[in-house]
Design a protein around this motif. Structure first.
Motif, PDB file in Angstrom:
ATOM      1  N   THR A 142       0.786  -1.238   0.000  1.00 38.11           N
ATOM      2  CA  THR A 142       0.000   0.000   0.000  1.00 38.11           C
ATOM      3  C   THR A 142       0.814   1.283   0.000  1.00 38.11           C
ATOM      4  OG1 THR A 142      -0.159  -0.370   2.380  1.00 38.11           O
ATOM      5  CG2 THR A 142      -2.071  -0.993   1.052  1.00 38.11           C
ATOM      6  N   GLY A 143       2.146   1.181   0.140  1.00 36.77           N
ATOM      7  CA  GLY A 143       2.927   2.416   0.206  1.00 36.77           C
ATOM      8  C   GLY A 143       4.367   2.230  -0.245  1.00 36.77           C
ATOM      9  N   ASN A 144       5.070   3.330  -0.450  1.00 34.00           N
ATOM     10  CA  ASN A 144       6.387   3.353  -1.087  1.00 34.00           C
ATOM     11  C   ASN A 144       7.544   3.541  -0.096  1.00 34.00           C
ATOM     12  OD1 ASN A 144       8.721   4.528  -2.614  1.00 34.00           O
ATOM     13  ND2 ASN A 144       7.316   4.148  -4.304  1.00 34.00           N
ATOM     14  N   GLY A 145       8.595   2.754  -0.300  1.00 28.49           N
ATOM     15  CA  GLY A 145       9.729   2.733   0.614  1.00 28.49           C
ATOM     16  C   GLY A 145      10.569   3.991   0.649  1.00 28.49           C
ATOM     17  N   LEU A 146      10.480   4.809  -0.399  1.00 29.65           N
ATOM     18  CA  LEU A 146      11.276   6.045  -0.394  1.00 29.65           C
ATOM     19  C   LEU A 146      10.782   7.007   0.693  1.00 29.65           C
ATOM     20  CD1 LEU A 146      11.647   6.547  -4.244  1.00 29.65           C
ATOM     21  CD2 LEU A 146      13.435   5.873  -2.624  1.00 29.65           C
ATOM     22  N   LYS A 147       9.588   6.762   1.211  1.00 25.17           N
ATOM     23  CA  LYS A 147       9.046   7.648   2.251  1.00 25.17           C
ATOM     24  C   LYS A 147       9.488   7.259   3.660  1.00 25.17           C
ATOM     25  CE  LYS A 147       4.647   8.486  -0.171  1.00 25.17           C
ATOM     26  NZ  LYS A 147       3.203   8.709   0.096  1.00 25.17           N
ATOM     27  N   THR A 148       9.983   6.028   3.825  1.00 24.46           N
ATOM     28  CA  THR A 148      10.364   5.584   5.176  1.00 24.46           C
ATOM     29  C   THR A 148      11.783   5.024   5.161  1.00 24.46           C
ATOM     30  OG1 THR A 148       9.434   3.358   4.847  1.00 24.46           O
ATOM     31  CG2 THR A 148       7.965   5.009   5.787  1.00 24.46           C
ATOM     32  N   GLN A 149      12.711   5.830   4.619  1.00 24.37           N
ATOM     33  CA  GLN A 149      14.081   5.352   4.447  1.00 24.37           C
ATOM     34  C   GLN A 149      14.776   5.067   5.774  1.00 24.37           C
ATOM     35  OE1 GLN A 149      16.320   7.561   1.478  1.00 24.37           O
ATOM     36  NE2 GLN A 149      14.420   8.276   0.579  1.00 24.37           N
ATOM     37  N   GLU A 150      14.351   5.791   6.833  1.00 28.35           N
ATOM     38  CA  GLU A 150      14.951   5.574   8.156  1.00 28.35           C
ATOM     39  C   GLU A 150      14.897   4.106   8.561  1.00 28.35           C
ATOM     40  OE1 GLU A 150      12.438   7.570   7.430  1.00 28.35           O
ATOM     41  OE2 GLU A 150      12.714   9.572   8.285  1.00 28.35           O
ATOM     42  N   ALA A 151      13.816   3.437   8.164  1.00 26.93           N
ATOM     43  CA  ALA A 151      13.589   2.057   8.615  1.00 26.93           C
ATOM     44  C   ALA A 151      14.649   1.096   8.112  1.00 26.93           C
ATOM     45  CB  ALA A 151      12.206   1.589   8.159  1.00 26.93           C
ATOM     46  N   VAL A 152      15.235   1.379   6.940  1.00 26.53           N
ATOM     47  CA  VAL A 152      16.180   0.416   6.364  1.00 26.53           C
ATOM     48  C   VAL A 152      17.622   0.936   6.253  1.00 26.53           C
ATOM     49  CG1 VAL A 152      14.481  -0.945   5.097  1.00 26.53           C
ATOM     50  CG2 VAL A 152      15.472   1.082   4.007  1.00 26.53           C
ATOM     51  N   SER A 153      17.808   2.237   6.453  1.00 23.95           N
ATOM     52  CA  SER A 153      19.188   2.734   6.335  1.00 23.95           C
ATOM     53  C   SER A 153      19.989   2.075   7.462  1.00 23.95           C
ATOM     54  CB  SER A 153      19.241   4.254   6.434  1.00 23.95           C
ATOM     55  OG  SER A 153      18.963   4.671   7.740  1.00 23.95           O
ATOM     56  N   GLY A 154      21.190   1.623   7.139  1.00 22.94           N
ATOM     57  CA  GLY A 154      21.965   0.883   8.136  1.00 22.94           C
ATOM     58  C   GLY A 154      21.674  -0.613   8.107  1.00 22.94           C
ATOM     59  N   GLU A 155      20.740  -1.027   7.244  1.00 17.88           N
ATOM     60  CA  GLU A 155      20.366  -2.448   7.167  1.00 17.88           C
ATOM     61  C   GLU A 155      20.680  -3.023   5.785  1.00 17.88           C
ATOM     62  OE1 GLU A 155      18.847  -4.232   9.538  1.00 17.88           O
ATOM     63  OE2 GLU A 155      18.282  -2.696  10.980  1.00 17.88           O
ATOM     64  N   ILE A 156      21.256  -2.206   4.899  1.00 22.09           N
ATOM     65  CA  ILE A 156      21.299  -2.603   3.491  1.00 22.09           C
ATOM     66  C   ILE A 156      22.689  -2.520   2.860  1.00 22.09           C
ATOM     67  CG2 ILE A 156      18.893  -2.153   2.884  1.00 22.09           C
ATOM     68  CD1 ILE A 156      19.597   0.705   2.292  1.00 22.09           C
ATOM     69  N   GLY A 157      23.717  -2.562   3.670  1.00 24.12           N
ATOM     70  CA  GLY A 157      25.065  -2.487   3.105  1.00 24.12           C
ATOM     71  C   GLY A 157      25.408  -1.069   2.663  1.00 24.12           C
ATOM     72  N   LYS A 158      26.605  -0.932   2.100  1.00 21.61           N
ATOM     73  CA  LYS A 158      27.096   0.402   1.725  1.00 21.61           C
ATOM     74  C   LYS A 158      27.636   0.384   0.313  1.00 21.61           C
ATOM     75  CE  LYS A 158      28.605   2.743   5.955  1.00 21.61           C
ATOM     76  NZ  LYS A 158      29.231   1.958   7.040  1.00 21.61           N
ATOM     77  N   ALA A 159      27.707   1.534  -0.309  1.00 23.41           N
ATOM     78  CA  ALA A 159      28.348   1.647  -1.625  1.00 23.41           C
ATOM     79  C   ALA A 159      29.852   1.441  -1.458  1.00 23.41           C
ATOM     80  CB  ALA A 159      28.069   3.027  -2.213  1.00 23.41           C
ATOM     81  N   VAL A 160      30.490   0.872  -2.472  1.00 23.76           N
ATOM     82  CA  VAL A 160      31.951   0.734  -2.471  1.00 23.76           C
ATOM     83  C   VAL A 160      32.540   2.050  -2.957  1.00 23.76           C
ATOM     84  CG1 VAL A 160      33.916  -0.580  -3.354  1.00 23.76           C
ATOM     85  CG2 VAL A 160      31.671  -1.703  -3.077  1.00 23.76           C
ATOM     86  N   LYS A 161      33.353   2.694  -2.120  1.00 25.96           N
ATOM     87  CA  LYS A 161      33.917   3.992  -2.496  1.00 25.96           C
ATOM     88  C   LYS A 161      35.256   3.803  -3.179  1.00 25.96           C
ATOM     89  CE  LYS A 161      32.438   8.081  -0.104  1.00 25.96           C
ATOM     90  NZ  LYS A 161      32.363   8.641   1.232  1.00 25.96           N
ATOM     91  N   ILE A 162      35.446   4.416  -4.341  1.00 27.38           N
ATOM     92  CA  ILE A 162      36.737   4.300  -5.049  1.00 27.38           C
ATOM     93  C   ILE A 162      37.197   5.670  -5.544  1.00 27.38           C
ATOM     94  CG2 ILE A 162      36.204   1.935  -5.803  1.00 27.38           C
ATOM     95  CD1 ILE A 162      35.736   3.130  -8.647  1.00 27.38           C
ATOM     96  N   ARG A 163      38.480   5.734  -5.891  1.00 26.13           N
ATOM     97  CA  ARG A 163      39.001   6.924  -6.568  1.00 26.13           C
ATOM     98  C   ARG A 163      38.679   6.790  -8.048  1.00 26.13           C
ATOM     99  NH1 ARG A 163      42.521   5.163  -3.098  1.00 26.13           N
ATOM    100  NH2 ARG A 163      43.815   4.158  -4.702  1.00 26.13           N
TER     101      ARG A 163
END
Ligand SMILES: *Cc1c(COP(=O)(O)O)cnc(C)c1O
Ligand SMILES: [Zn+2]
Length: 412
Positions: free
Chosen positions: A375-396
């Motif tokens: 019934t609803g979209n995840g972009l509205k409740t990002q707090e719930a999953v941030s920290g639960e979904i891994g991280k981007a690989v940072k490169i030069r």
């Protein structure tokens, strides 16, 4: 042309004219829209519906407006996704997601109810609209009243997710953040509604507003090939959506658009706010109000207005109910995303996790058709999953850094 006879008390059956009324003067029961189904049956066929634009107004004879629809002209008719990857993971044969996370314009099923509420409010001559919201209703009332050029006052609990606050403020409403939970916001709004000549979509316009939810059910039936699936899992806040999906399916049967059906309806709530599920599990007719404590804020209604009717629908259909923890909600959001590519909000996590649980408990059989209501979209409740979904690989910005940090299966 209208097919609405008037309003009717759900408890004592007393009739009322079609006005901005919502509660029975005699027994305080909620009022509901009453239609002339005989006339609708003569008028409405599968072919007629099928020939119309793909939005919720294709079922307009079954919606409570007198004139032409004016709002939500692009809302509804969201996809019924055949979820084959998810079905494999859950070990079931036939699984669908009814995906209102992509509803127009504000990415939740509330775009349906607001479409009907604003069309009706304009027929009544209101120039100001308002609502008490757990978030998604705020987004939709703000957006759709902006399109309609209506004044707007929106009341929310002060602790709402940032995405829902921004997704409201962007439309320039007067946004009132109340220091309290939704039930306190709602009580305050009932008092305010009595003092001003406003269309409070979920208070004095509620009987009309709630009818918009039926279209979620109509679409499942139409998209499933004018048949009713065997099992539908529905998230509950105030308990209106689940009640109206059931009403919608019965209406389609009564006007001859589907044959008899044996659909079982299941209620889904978060363990931190599960008054409806608790009543169903305890087989009680009484909904005991609770103090909500969950990440599923859009479902955090501790004293649900339609709770008794929601529990009644589940019982009547032969379904059952389950509640899920915040941890289960997060895991379910991730599961739906990486199997079906659908990023849902916490409420969708509740429904998804509940479906999984009911299947594992063998309360929903693996070889029958199942629909999960998202019934609803995840972009509205990002707090719930941030920290639960891994991280981007940072490169030069060079290939050496890329090859140093990113593991690749094979080089060409
Ligand atoms: C409002 C809402 C619901 C439930 O609505 P009720 O009709 O009050 O039970 C479900 N999901 C989402 C995302 C909502 O915003
Ligand atoms: Zn009554």
């Amino acid at each position: 042309m209208s097919f609405v006879k008037g309003l009717r008390c759900r408890e004592c059956g007393r009739k009322y004219p079609k006005e901005a009324l919502y509660v029975c003067e005699y027994c305080f029961g909620p009022l509901e829209v009453d239609y002339d189904y005989e006339k609708i049956k003569e008028r409405l066929s599968r072919e007629t519906i099928g020939s119309r634009p793909k939005n919720l107004w294709r079922y307009r004879e079954l919606l409570p407006i007198d004139g032409e629809p004016t709002d939500g002209l692009y809302s509804g008719f969201t996809p019924l996704v055949k979820a084959e990857n998810l079905a494999r993971v859950l070990g079931v044969d036939e699984l669908y997601i009814k995906d209102d996370s992509v509803n127009h314009p504000t990415l939740s099923f509330k775009d349906r109810v607001v479409a009907v509420a604003l069309s009706k409010a304009k027929e009544f001559g209101f120039d100001t609209v308002a609502c008490a919201s757990t978030g998604n209703l705020a987004n939709s009332v703000a957006a759709q009243s902006a399109i309609a050029g209506l004044d707007r006052y929106i009341f929310i609990p002060a602790d709402l997710e940032l995405g829902k606050v921004i997704g409201t403020l962007i439309y320039h409403p007067t946004l009132i953040a109340v220091e309290g939970n939704y039930d306190q916001v709602n009580r305050l709004c009932s008092e305010i509604a009595a003092r001003y000549k406003w269309a409070f979509v979920n208070i004095n316009i509620r009987p009309y507003y709630a009818e918009g939810s039926k279209t979620f059910g109509y679409e499942i039936i139409e998209q499933f090939g004018w048949k009713a699936p065997s099992h539908i899992i529905v998230p509950c806040a105030g308990g209106s959506l689940i009640t109206k999906i059931w009403k919608g399916i019965k209406e389609l049967r009564d006007i001859g658009l589907i044959d008899k059906f044996e659909t079982k309806i299941y209620a889904a709530q978060a363990s931190g706010c599960a008054p409806i599920v608790t009543a169903i599990k305890e087989d009680s007719d009484i909904i005991k109000p609770v103090k909500p404590q969950t990440i599923a804020k859009s479902l955090a209604i501790g004293n649900p207005a339609d709770g008794v009717y929601a529990a009644g629908v589940v019982r009547e259909s032969g379904g059952t109910a389950e509640d899920v923890t915040d941890r289960e909600i997060v895991e379910a959001i991730k599961l739906l995303a990486f199997t079906e590519g659908i990023f849902t909000e916490t409420a969708g996590g509740v429904t998804m996790a509940t479906a999984k649980k009911l299947i594992e408990q063998k309360k929903i059989p693996r070889d029958e058709s199942i629909v999960i209501c998202i019934t609803g979209n995840g972009l509205k409740t990002q707090e719930a999953v941030s920290g639960e979904i891994g991280k981007a690989v940072k490169i030069r910005p060079n290939v050496a850094s890329f090859e140093e940090h990113v593991k690749i299966k094979e080089r060409r």
